[in-house]
Design a protein around this motif. Sequence first.
Motif, PDB file in Angstrom:
ATOM      1  N   UNK A  93      40.788  31.974  52.353  1.00 21.07           N
ATOM      2  CA  UNK A  93      39.551  31.205  52.287  1.00 21.07           C
ATOM      3  C   UNK A  93      39.088  31.051  50.848  1.00 21.07           C
ATOM      4  N   UNK A  94      38.748  29.836  50.454  1.00 25.36           N
ATOM      5  CA  UNK A  94      38.236  29.577  49.112  1.00 25.36           C
ATOM      6  C   UNK A  94      36.718  29.434  49.171  1.00 25.36           C
TER       7      UNK A  94
ATOM      8  N   UNK B 145      28.777  24.376  34.191  1.00 25.41           N
ATOM      9  CA  UNK B 145      28.815  25.335  33.079  1.00 25.41           C
ATOM     10  C   UNK B 145      28.182  26.666  33.489  1.00 25.41           C
ATOM     11  N   UNK B 146      27.077  26.577  34.240  1.00 25.65           N
ATOM     12  CA  UNK B 146      26.308  27.772  34.560  1.00 25.65           C
ATOM     13  C   UNK B 146      26.810  28.519  35.790  1.00 25.65           C
ATOM     14  N   UNK B 147      27.747  27.924  36.532  1.00 26.22           N
ATOM     15  CA  UNK B 147      28.186  28.517  37.790  1.00 26.22           C
ATOM     16  C   UNK B 147      28.940  29.823  37.572  1.00 26.22           C
ATOM     17  N   UNK B 148      28.719  30.764  38.475  1.00 27.32           N
ATOM     18  CA  UNK B 148      29.403  32.056  38.465  1.00 27.32           C
ATOM     19  C   UNK B 148      30.911  31.838  38.438  1.00 27.32           C
ATOM     20  N   UNK B 149      31.587  32.526  37.576  1.00 27.70           N
ATOM     21  CA  UNK B 149      33.027  32.349  37.415  1.00 27.70           C
ATOM     22  C   UNK B 149      33.852  32.807  38.601  1.00 27.70           C
ATOM     23  N   UNK B 150      33.229  33.487  39.566  1.00 30.71           N
ATOM     24  CA  UNK B 150      33.968  33.964  40.725  1.00 30.71           C
ATOM     25  C   UNK B 150      34.246  32.866  41.749  1.00 30.71           C
ATOM     26  N   UNK B 151      33.546  31.741  41.663  1.00 29.89           N
ATOM     27  CA  UNK B 151      33.792  30.673  42.626  1.00 29.89           C
ATOM     28  C   UNK B 151      35.151  30.025  42.371  1.00 29.89           C
ATOM     29  N   UNK B 152      35.854  29.735  43.452  1.00 32.37           N
ATOM     30  CA  UNK B 152      37.183  29.137  43.333  1.00 32.37           C
ATOM     31  C   UNK B 152      37.119  27.642  43.050  1.00 32.37           C
ATOM     32  N   UNK B 153      36.023  27.001  43.479  1.00 26.57           N
ATOM     33  CA  UNK B 153      35.890  25.560  43.241  1.00 26.57           C
ATOM     34  C   UNK B 153      34.422  25.206  43.099  1.00 26.57           C
ATOM     35  N   UNK B 154      34.173  24.023  42.532  1.00 25.46           N
ATOM     36  CA  UNK B 154      32.824  23.495  42.392  1.00 25.46           C
ATOM     37  C   UNK B 154      32.823  22.075  42.940  1.00 25.46           C
ATOM     38  N   UNK B 155      31.784  21.746  43.701  1.00 26.85           N
ATOM     39  CA  UNK B 155      31.702  20.443  44.373  1.00 26.85           C
ATOM     40  C   UNK B 155      30.662  19.575  43.677  1.00 26.85           C
ATOM     41  N   UNK B 156      31.126  18.493  43.075  1.00 25.95           N
ATOM     42  CA  UNK B 156      30.311  17.628  42.227  1.00 25.95           C
ATOM     43  C   UNK B 156      30.000  16.318  42.937  1.00 25.95           C
TER      44      UNK B 156
ATOM     45  N   UNK C 102      33.962  41.220  45.858  1.00 24.66           N
ATOM     46  CA  UNK C 102      34.877  41.394  44.729  1.00 24.66           C
ATOM     47  C   UNK C 102      34.428  40.551  43.582  1.00 24.66           C
ATOM     48  N   UNK C 103      34.746  40.957  42.372  1.00 18.40           N
ATOM     49  CA  UNK C 103      34.401  40.163  41.199  1.00 18.40           C
ATOM     50  C   UNK C 103      35.503  39.174  40.854  1.00 18.40           C
ATOM     51  N   UNK C 104      36.543  39.135  41.662  1.00 23.15           N
ATOM     52  CA  UNK C 104      37.616  38.194  41.394  1.00 23.15           C
ATOM     53  C   UNK C 104      37.226  36.804  41.802  1.00 23.15           C
ATOM     54  N   UNK C 105      37.647  35.802  41.050  1.00 22.63           N
ATOM     55  CA  UNK C 105      37.343  34.410  41.324  1.00 22.63           C
ATOM     56  C   UNK C 105      37.880  34.037  42.708  1.00 22.63           C
ATOM     57  N   UNK C 106      36.970  33.417  43.522  1.00 23.90           N
ATOM     58  CA  UNK C 106      37.402  32.924  44.828  1.00 23.90           C
ATOM     59  C   UNK C 106      37.878  34.020  45.728  1.00 23.90           C
ATOM     60  N   UNK C 107      37.345  35.214  45.608  1.00 25.33           N
ATOM     61  CA  UNK C 107      37.818  36.319  46.449  1.00 25.33           C
ATOM     62  C   UNK C 107      37.566  36.036  47.908  1.00 25.33           C
ATOM     63  N   UNK C 108      38.384  36.613  48.772  1.00 26.99           N
ATOM     64  CA  UNK C 108      38.206  36.410  50.191  1.00 26.99           C
ATOM     65  C   UNK C 108      38.701  37.634  50.941  1.00 26.99           C
TER      66      UNK C 108
END
Length: 258
Positions: free
Chosen positions: A1-2, A15-26, A252-258
């Motif tokens: 899961x992402x 720019x400001x989004x938490x780096x742990x997210x796997x994707x950003x929806x624009x 988890x602090x890992x990007x896109x953790x699941x």
Amino acid sequence: MDLGLTVGDELERIDAADGRYAFLELSIGDSFLPPTSIDRDRLETALDGRDLYVHLPFDQPVVTHVQELNEAIVDYQTRLLSWAGDVGARKAVLHGTTADRDDVDLRERFAEQLSVVVDAGERAGVEVVVENVGHQHHGVQLSVLGEVAREVDAPVCFDVGHAYMEAGNDGITRFLRSHGDRVTHLHVHDARRRGDTHIPVGAGEIDYEILSEQLSGFDGSVAVEVFTDDAALLWDSGRRVRDRLTPGSTTSDEKGSS
């Protein structure tokens, strides 16, 4: 899961989004962020290795009574999808709307239009997911949206809050029981029937245990769509939903953790 985050039409929110997210929806389009105004190098730098999803504009419905307008809508969405494909976007969210949702004749034409837009996305390398907005005046009702998506083999972006506002927790359950297999993307936030919506998960009335029951092991994507810039509240909402979809998971602090 992402796990990802909706950022509206502001590159600064990427720019400001938490780096742990796997994707950003624009959100893109002439009423939001016109693609012609986006510097691709600036976008790539802001994403910093995260995937890009886009939300297509919804000022116009997917289908009207006028064929010339329908053709123009398809041309416009196709152009946006082509841009999205060029910049490497993986998914594109499309609101399921018609000029008159009570007009039975428009249902077939809605299906035709949706099929064409989904095909345009495939050619561009972008998965078009149709979103339920039946709580809005022009939004196709939940049951109809599910039937049409199945008919034209369209993936669904299931917005849990929108479904609650339209049909309550029972409506969420009914849709996922019948059409959960079509859902590849989720928009998550909380809501209250008095009208509050897009609030942090846990602050409203939605029973998110329904997702545990109906979508356990979900391997699609989940976008947090909470209207706040509080990074902790945003991440907490995503964590709460992730934990219901993946029993036994831990923060988890890992990007896109699941």
